[in-house]
Write an enzyme that holds these catalytic residues in place. Sequence first.
Site, short mmCIF file in Angstrom:
data_model
loop_
_atom_site.label_atom_id
_atom_site.label_comp_id
_atom_site.label_asym_id
_atom_site.label_seq_id
_atom_site.Cartn_x
_atom_site.Cartn_y
_atom_site.Cartn_z
N ASN A 12 24.34 40.70 -6.22
CA ASN A 12 22.76 41.44 -6.39
C ASN A 12 22.37 42.04 -7.55
OD1 ASN A 12 19.58 41.82 -5.50
ND2 ASN A 12 20.55 42.61 -3.88
N LYS A 14 18.86 42.17 -8.25
CA LYS A 14 17.70 43.20 -8.33
C LYS A 14 16.69 42.45 -9.20
CE LYS A 14 19.92 46.08 -5.10
NZ LYS A 14 20.18 47.16 -4.36
N HIS A 104 16.17 41.72 2.59
CA HIS A 104 17.38 43.12 1.61
C HIS A 104 16.67 44.20 2.56
CE1 HIS A 104 18.46 45.79 -1.34
NE2 HIS A 104 19.84 45.18 -1.10
N GLU A 106 15.15 46.50 0.49
CA GLU A 106 13.72 47.28 0.18
C GLU A 106 13.03 46.13 -0.18
OE1 GLU A 106 16.70 46.93 -3.47
OE2 GLU A 106 17.41 48.40 -3.16
N GLU A 176 24.29 46.66 5.53
CA GLU A 176 24.30 47.60 4.11
C GLU A 176 22.91 49.11 5.34
OE1 GLU A 176 24.27 45.55 0.00
OE2 GLU A 176 22.50 45.15 1.10
N GLY A 182 22.77 52.09 -3.26
CA GLY A 182 22.44 52.56 -4.80
C GLY A 182 22.40 54.01 -4.65
N SER A 223 27.09 50.59 -2.45
CA SER A 223 27.79 51.28 -3.23
C SER A 223 29.37 51.05 -2.95
CB SER A 223 28.18 53.02 -3.04
OG SER A 223 26.16 53.17 -3.29
P1 PGA Z 1 24.27 49.15 -4.55
O1 PGA Z 1 23.27 47.84 -3.56
O2 PGA Z 1 25.99 48.38 -4.35
O3 PGA Z 1 23.37 49.66 -5.80
O4 PGA Z 1 24.73 50.56 -3.56
C1 PGA Z 1 23.66 47.66 -2.53
C2 PGA Z 1 22.66 46.29 -2.56
O5 PGA Z 1 21.31 46.83 -2.27
O6 PGA Z 1 22.85 45.26 -1.63
#
Ligand code: PGA
Length: 263
Positions: A12, A14, A104, A106, A176, A182, A223
């Site tokens: 992903n 983003k 997601h 976000e 998640e 992140g 992560s």
């Molecule tokens: P990350 O993000 O691997 O940077 O923690 C995962 C995601 O939001 O899908």
Amino acid sequence: MATTRVPLISGNWKMNHNHFEAIQTVQKLGYLLKDTLKEAGVIEVTVHPPFTDLRSVQTTLESDNIAIGLGAQNCHPEPKGAFTGEVAAGMLAKLNVSYVIVGHSERRELFGETDEFVNAKVKAVLAAGMTPILCVGETLAEREAGETADKVSGQVAAGLAGISDDKAATVVVAYEPIWAIGTGKVATSEEAQTVCGDHVRATIADRFSIGIAQAVRIQYGGSVKADNIADLLAQPDIDGALVGGASLNADDFAALVQAAVGS
Ligand code: PGA
């Protein structure tokens, strides 16, 4: 049990990489992973670039014969109309997009997406012949308050509400935990397994059937890196990963995919 589900590793991106950077990244990934991706049925890999990159990445994957699937990060539930700035599922399907990330955290947290809206997107993605990756997960406050099970099973049930049995079996769910996205804080494999097995798969079994629950692939996200993917995938109910930061750089993402197949 997990053996019949081919692991799915999804990058992903983003809001990162313009279309020039996107082309370079997938070309390098194709080169680094050409042997790993040759064998069918071992692993499936997708990349989810921003909308503006999709056409460029599609043509690169197709012309260079790179066995990486094309994914998107979002779509609108309506097929067309006065929705300024939005992109319909059918438009993505025309670009040979095969997976669409839906709900997601976000999008839920920053753009106010509700379970109902996410459910409408899941249906739109399926109706357009693509596979939704339905994201679910709890905040740190919810985890500390002991609300993880309720939050996650509620999101799974709401996200898949009204889907036919045959479509439900094709869906991917990404667990998640928001506190792990992140942050460098990965859930332990045991914590991730508990949620994926006891809350995600169990909810699907309860709402649909055990057979459908066994067919659904469940990714862990938050992560994920080359050095923790193998432990996560060793869990019986974790069938892949949704990867943010570690999917941006071709070397990092290729190393992660290679660690996932144990080569
Ligand atoms: P990350 O993000 O691997 O940077 O923690 C995962 C995601 O939001 O899908």
